[in-house]
Every structure is written in structure tokens, then in C-alpha cells.
Design a protein around this motif. Structure first.
Motif: not given
Ligand SMILES: Cc1cc2nc3c(=O)[nH]c(=O)nc-3n(C[C@H](O)[C@H](O)[C@H](O)COP(=O)(O)O)c2cc1C
Length: 179
Positions: A1, A4, A26, A55-56, A59, A68, A72, A87, A101, A118
Motif C-alpha cells: 500500500m 505505508r 479488522t 493491518h499492513s 508488514r 497474504f 485473503w 511483522n 485469521v 497469534r
Molecule cells: C485479521 C487480519 C490480520 C492480519 N494480520 C497481519 C499481520 O499481522 N501482519 C501483516 O503483515 N499483515 C496482516 N494482515 C494482512 C494485511 O491486511 C495485508 O494484506 C498484508 O500486510 C499485505 O499488505 P499489502 O497487501 O498492502 O502489501 C492481516 C489481515 C487481517 C484481515
């Protein structure tokens, strides 16, 4: 994103305690609406810097996009996802987690968001997962298109699972349990 905030990485690990749980919730887009105290203490964020953020924000660049993508794909279908995630803390250090998740629903059974719990992963699991993630990253970096990068890195992960004759969920849960 693109929005960030860049955090300067520090090559120092923060290790969770065995009895700790990092919990967050979330909305449907992955923006934080709840974080427990363990989350705030380990990731080093006060509540007002977390709520409403994607949440990213935590990341880590060592995490492959393919993981990821799988996350999703799985939760959007209504299934629960398990996986090992590295993380970043707000001071640039890192922590590894074993994440679960799950989708959350309202009383009419409509999806309202996601919940993540976690735990501390065993070192043996991290030692197995690290080279796999490194290879996935390497594959992703050699592709210009994000979509192709994700597909190819997931295909590599799948080929490793095929060798072990395990599906993804069996693989990660076995790793977590092999203490
Ligand atoms: C409930 C939930 C928890 C998440 N936990 C993390 C996390 O701990 N670390 C992380 O990097 N992404 C986490 N994500 C995924 C992020 O939403 C995101 O897809 C990921 O960080 C990749 O970022 P980007 O798509 O912007 O590159 C989580 C998503 C959800 C729905």
C-alpha cells in the motif's frame, strides 16, 4: 500500500512469551478496529496509532506477497487461515507469530470483519519456513507483474507441499505442533 510509513528496519528479534496471545480485529478491508494490550506492547504502538490503520502497517519486507494472497483468498471464502508471519515493530525490530485469521459474522450471518489470534511459533517451524519464504520472495522479485509474482510464488509453495504430500493447512499446523 503506497501510504505505508517507511520504518527503518532493525535486525533484532522480539520473542513472544509462550503464554501470550496477540489479538486484533479488522473491518472487511483489513483496517484495525481492535488490538489487545499484548499486541500494543509487542508491536510498540499506542491504541490511537493503531485503530483505523490498515493491518499492513506492520508488514515486514521479508514476507512474500503470496502468503497474504493466500490469507485473503482463504478468509474471503469464509474459511480460517493459519500461517507464520514476520511483522515489524514500530521501532523497526521484528517478531514472528503463528497466526490464525477468521471471518466474523453478524446475527444475520453477514460478514462484518476478521479476527486474528497469534501465538509464539516454535523456532523449529521458523527454521523451516524462512528458506521457503526467501525462495518465494526471490521468485516474486524476478517478476514485474504483482499478479504473476504471487501466482508463481504460490506455485512454488504448492510444489514444496506436494513433495511432503500435505495441504497448506496440514503443513503449517504440523510445524506449529512440532515443538
Ligand atoms: C485479521 C487480519 C490480520 C492480519 N494480520 C497481519 C499481520 O499481522 N501482519 C501483516 O503483515 N499483515 C496482516 N494482515 C494482512 C494485511 O491486511 C495485508 O494484506 C498484508 O500486510 C499485505 O499488505 P499489502 O497487501 O498492502 O502489501 C492481516 C489481515 C487481517 C484481515
Amino acid at each position: 500500500m503506497s501510504n505505508r510509513k517507511q520504518i527503518l528496519l532493525v535486525d533484532e528479534e522480539v520473542i513472544m512469551e509462550e503464554e501470550e496471545f496477540i489479538v486484533s480485529k479488522t473491518d472487511l478491508r483489513g483496517n484495525l478496529i481492535y488490538a489487545n494490550r499484548t499486541f500494543m506492547r509487542i508491536a510498540l504502538y499506542p491504541e490511537n496509532k493503531l485503530l483505523g490503520q490498515p493491518h499492513s502497517i506492520m508488514r515486514h519486507p521479508d514476507m512474500p506477497k503470496g502468503v497474504f494472497k493466500l490469507l485473503w483468498q482463504t478468509i474471503k471464502k469464509g474459511d480460517e487461515f493459519f500461517g507464520f508471519v514476520k511483522n515489524i515493530c514500530s521501532d523497526g525490530r521484528y517478531y514472528w507469530v503463528f497466526a490464525n485469521v477468521t471471518p466474523a459474522y453478524d446475527q444475520q450471518n453477514r460478514p462484518v470483519g476478521y479476527l486474528s489470534v497469534r501465538r509464539k511459533p516454535p523456532l523449529s517451524a521458523i527454521n523451516v519456513i524462512k528458506p521457503i519464504y526467501q525462495k518465494m520472495l526471490q521468485i516474486e522479485r524476478s517478476e514485474n507483474s504483482d499478479k504473476v509474482a504471487e501466482q508463481k510464488s504460490i506455485a512454488y509453495l504448492q510444489s514444496e507441499l506436494d513433495k511432503l504430500q500435505l495441504n497448506y493447512q496440514q503443513f503449517v499446523i504440523n510445524l506449529f505442533n512440532a515443538k
